[in-house]
Design a protein around this motif. Structure first.
Motif, PDB file in Angstrom:
ATOM      1  N   ASP A  11       0.701  -1.294  -0.061  1.00 22.04           N
ATOM      2  CA  ASP A  11      -0.019  -0.105   0.266  1.00 22.04           C
ATOM      3  C   ASP A  11       1.073   1.551   0.074  1.00 22.04           C
ATOM      4  OD1 ASP A  11      -2.930  -1.689  -0.418  1.00 22.04           O
ATOM      5  OD2 ASP A  11      -2.261  -1.336   2.398  1.00 22.04           O
ATOM      6  N   SER A  12       2.177   1.450   0.713  1.00 17.34           N
ATOM      7  CA  SER A  12       2.980   1.892   1.176  1.00 17.34           C
ATOM      8  C   SER A  12       3.557   2.683  -0.985  1.00 17.34           C
ATOM      9  CB  SER A  12       3.978   2.555   1.897  1.00 17.34           C
ATOM     10  OG  SER A  12       4.494   1.881   1.573  1.00 17.34           O
ATOM     11  N   LEU A  13       4.179   1.861  -1.311  1.00 18.48           N
ATOM     12  CA  LEU A  13       4.978   1.831  -2.464  1.00 18.48           C
ATOM     13  C   LEU A  13       4.376   2.373  -3.863  1.00 18.48           C
ATOM     14  CD1 LEU A  13       6.126  -1.576  -3.899  1.00 18.48           C
ATOM     15  CD2 LEU A  13       7.035  -0.004  -2.615  1.00 18.48           C
ATOM     16  N   ALA A  14       5.370   3.520  -4.180  1.00 21.30           N
ATOM     17  CA  ALA A  14       4.973   4.855  -4.866  1.00 21.30           C
ATOM     18  C   ALA A  14       5.119   4.014  -6.562  1.00 21.30           C
ATOM     19  CB  ALA A  14       6.236   5.858  -5.273  1.00 21.30           C
ATOM     20  N   ASP A  15       3.864   5.221  -7.336  1.00 13.37           N
ATOM     21  CA  ASP A  15       4.140   3.691  -8.622  1.00 13.37           C
ATOM     22  C   ASP A  15       5.597   3.485  -9.261  1.00 13.37           C
ATOM     23  OD1 ASP A  15       1.236   4.717  -8.508  1.00 13.37           O
ATOM     24  OD2 ASP A  15       1.603   6.429  -9.553  1.00 13.37           O
ATOM     25  N   GLU A  16       6.511   4.032  -9.548  1.00 11.65           N
ATOM     26  CA  GLU A  16       7.563   3.418 -10.184  1.00 11.65           C
ATOM     27  C   GLU A  16       7.659   2.601  -9.055  1.00 11.65           C
ATOM     28  OE1 GLU A  16      10.787   4.653 -12.425  1.00 11.65           O
ATOM     29  OE2 GLU A  16       9.964   6.032 -11.837  1.00 11.65           O
ATOM     30  N   LEU A  18       6.091   0.153  -7.079  1.00  9.04           N
ATOM     31  CA  LEU A  18       5.745  -1.194  -7.365  1.00  9.04           C
ATOM     32  C   LEU A  18       5.803  -2.000  -8.342  1.00  9.04           C
ATOM     33  CD1 LEU A  18       3.339  -2.675  -6.626  1.00  9.04           C
ATOM     34  CD2 LEU A  18       1.640  -1.436  -8.004  1.00  9.04           C
ATOM     35  N   PHE A  19       6.027  -1.080 -10.008  1.00  9.74           N
ATOM     36  CA  PHE A  19       6.360  -0.873 -11.428  1.00  9.74           C
ATOM     37  C   PHE A  19       7.404  -2.316 -11.001  1.00  9.74           C
ATOM     38  CE2 PHE A  19       8.652   0.925 -14.922  1.00  9.74           C
ATOM     39  CZ  PHE A  19       8.083   0.065 -16.057  1.00  9.74           C
ATOM     40  N   ASN A  20       8.137  -1.511 -10.740  1.00 11.41           N
ATOM     41  CA  ASN A  20      10.149  -2.380 -10.482  1.00 11.41           C
ATOM     42  C   ASN A  20       9.624  -3.177  -9.188  1.00 11.41           C
ATOM     43  OD1 ASN A  20      11.435  -0.486 -12.475  1.00 11.41           O
ATOM     44  ND2 ASN A  20      11.808   0.752 -10.046  1.00 11.41           N
ATOM     45  N   ALA A  21       8.840  -3.310  -8.465  1.00 10.28           N
ATOM     46  CA  ALA A  21       8.945  -4.716  -7.790  1.00 10.28           C
ATOM     47  C   ALA A  21       8.044  -5.591  -7.990  1.00 10.28           C
ATOM     48  CB  ALA A  21       8.145  -4.178  -5.963  1.00 10.28           C
ATOM     49  N   CYS A  22       7.520  -5.753  -9.057  1.00 15.59           N
ATOM     50  CA  CYS A  22       6.914  -6.789  -9.430  1.00 15.59           C
ATOM     51  C   CYS A  22       7.644  -7.659 -10.323  1.00 15.59           C
ATOM     52  CB  CYS A  22       5.305  -6.104 -10.202  1.00 15.59           C
ATOM     53  SG  CYS A  22       4.261  -5.649  -8.809  1.00 15.59           S
ATOM     54  N   PHE A  23       8.048  -6.315 -11.302  1.00 12.13           N
ATOM     55  CA  PHE A  23       9.045  -6.642 -12.992  1.00 12.13           C
ATOM     56  C   PHE A  23      10.609  -7.726 -11.638  1.00 12.13           C
ATOM     57  CE2 PHE A  23      13.070  -5.511 -14.998  1.00 12.13           C
ATOM     58  CZ  PHE A  23      12.809  -6.533 -16.908  1.00 12.13           C
ATOM     59  N   LYS A  24      10.942  -7.428 -10.567  1.00 11.72           N
ATOM     60  CA  LYS A  24      12.385  -7.861 -10.338  1.00 11.72           C
ATOM     61  C   LYS A  24      11.851  -9.529  -9.816  1.00 11.72           C
ATOM     62  CE  LYS A  24      15.511  -7.363  -6.820  1.00 11.72           C
ATOM     63  NZ  LYS A  24      15.596  -6.488  -5.180  1.00 11.72           N
ATOM     64  N   PRO A  25      11.115 -10.208  -9.355  1.00 11.64           N
ATOM     65  CA  PRO A  25      11.595 -11.557  -9.485  1.00 11.64           C
ATOM     66  C   PRO A  25      11.525 -11.981 -11.007  1.00 11.64           C
ATOM     67  CG  PRO A  25       9.425 -10.485  -9.038  1.00 11.64           C
ATOM     68  CD  PRO A  25      10.211  -9.518  -8.707  1.00 11.64           C
ATOM     69  N   VAL A 173       1.130 -10.241  -7.187  1.00 10.10           N
ATOM     70  CA  VAL A 173       2.209  -9.728  -5.929  1.00 10.10           C
ATOM     71  C   VAL A 173       1.385 -11.027  -4.826  1.00 10.10           C
ATOM     72  CG1 VAL A 173       2.474  -8.497  -3.721  1.00 10.10           C
ATOM     73  CG2 VAL A 173       2.300  -7.376  -6.164  1.00 10.10           C
ATOM     74  N   LYS A 174       2.405 -11.557  -4.251  1.00 13.13           N
ATOM     75  CA  LYS A 174       1.720 -12.007  -3.052  1.00 13.13           C
ATOM     76  C   LYS A 174       1.352 -11.292  -1.893  1.00 13.13           C
ATOM     77  CE  LYS A 174       1.455 -15.870  -0.503  1.00 13.13           C
ATOM     78  NZ  LYS A 174       2.098 -17.426   0.154  1.00 13.13           N
ATOM     79  N   ILE A 175       0.439 -10.947  -1.302  1.00 15.08           N
ATOM     80  CA  ILE A 175       0.523 -10.210  -0.306  1.00 15.08           C
ATOM     81  C   ILE A 175       0.126 -11.389   1.256  1.00 15.08           C
ATOM     82  CG2 ILE A 175      -1.492  -8.841   1.293  1.00 15.08           C
ATOM     83  CD1 ILE A 175      -0.569  -7.333  -1.220  1.00 15.08           C
TER      84      ILE A 175
END
Length: 177
Positions: A11-16, A18-25, A173-175
């Motif tokens: 919930d706290s991640l800024a747009d970019e 989140l974009f990067n976090a989902c791409f990283k794995p 994302v798995k929360i």
């Protein structure tokens, strides 16, 4: 290959971010596989294992990471992916999946410009260089205009993709609570 994170972090991640976090794995798994065996079969198997949303995110992020670097990189990577019709089509299809019309239209315009300047449609005949922009003023001016638009559009695209991820997080994302 779905990223795991706590609800508060998500919930706290800024747009970019989140974009990067989902791409990283995805990119880490891709690079790990390619380090073992760099083949088109390994690439295709990796891609088949992704969800539709992950495919869309992966191909756009790959393109974006390279194309955003400079006008010359935008030119070269656009030409390189256009010379691989399956990948170029996947990038555009991914943008349609995210309902990201402005970037889709920009890529269509980029493709038209590059084809006007004889961009190859296969890697077999690929001889595009970044220096092409130095020797062709018209091409350079066209690419410059497209690159300016790319830089204006990309943050909006990342916001749209991130919003899509927020509302469809189970595909990315798995929360963990």
């Amino acid at each position: 290959m779905i990223v795991q994170m706590k609800r508060q972090e998500f919930d706290s991640l800024a747009d970019e971010a989140l974009f990067n976090a989902c791409f990283k794995p995805l990119i880490l798994d891709y690079k790990s596989r390619m380090a073992k065996e760099n083949s088109s079969m390994v690439k295709e198997l990796f891609y088949k294992e992704l969800s539709t949303g992950q495919k869309a995110l992966f191909v756009f992020h790959m393109y974006y990471d390279h194309a955003i670097e400079s006008k010359a990189e935008f030119y070269w990577w656009s030409a390189y992916f256009i010379a691989q019709p399956k990948i170029w089509s996947a990038i555009k299809t991914g943008l349609q999946y995210f309902r990201e019309e402005p970037m889709y239209i920009l890529l269509e315009e980029t493709e038209l410009v590059l084809k006007r300047y004889n961009c190859p449609n296969t890697l077999e005949k690929f001889a595009v260089t970044r220096e092409d922009l130095d020797s062709n003023r018209e091409l350079s001016a066209s690419i410059n205009s497209l690159y300016v638009d790319f830089n204006k559009t990309a943050p909006l695209t990342i916001k749209e993709l991130s919003d899509f991820i927020r509302y469809n997080y189970e595909n990315f994302v798995k929360i963990e609570d």
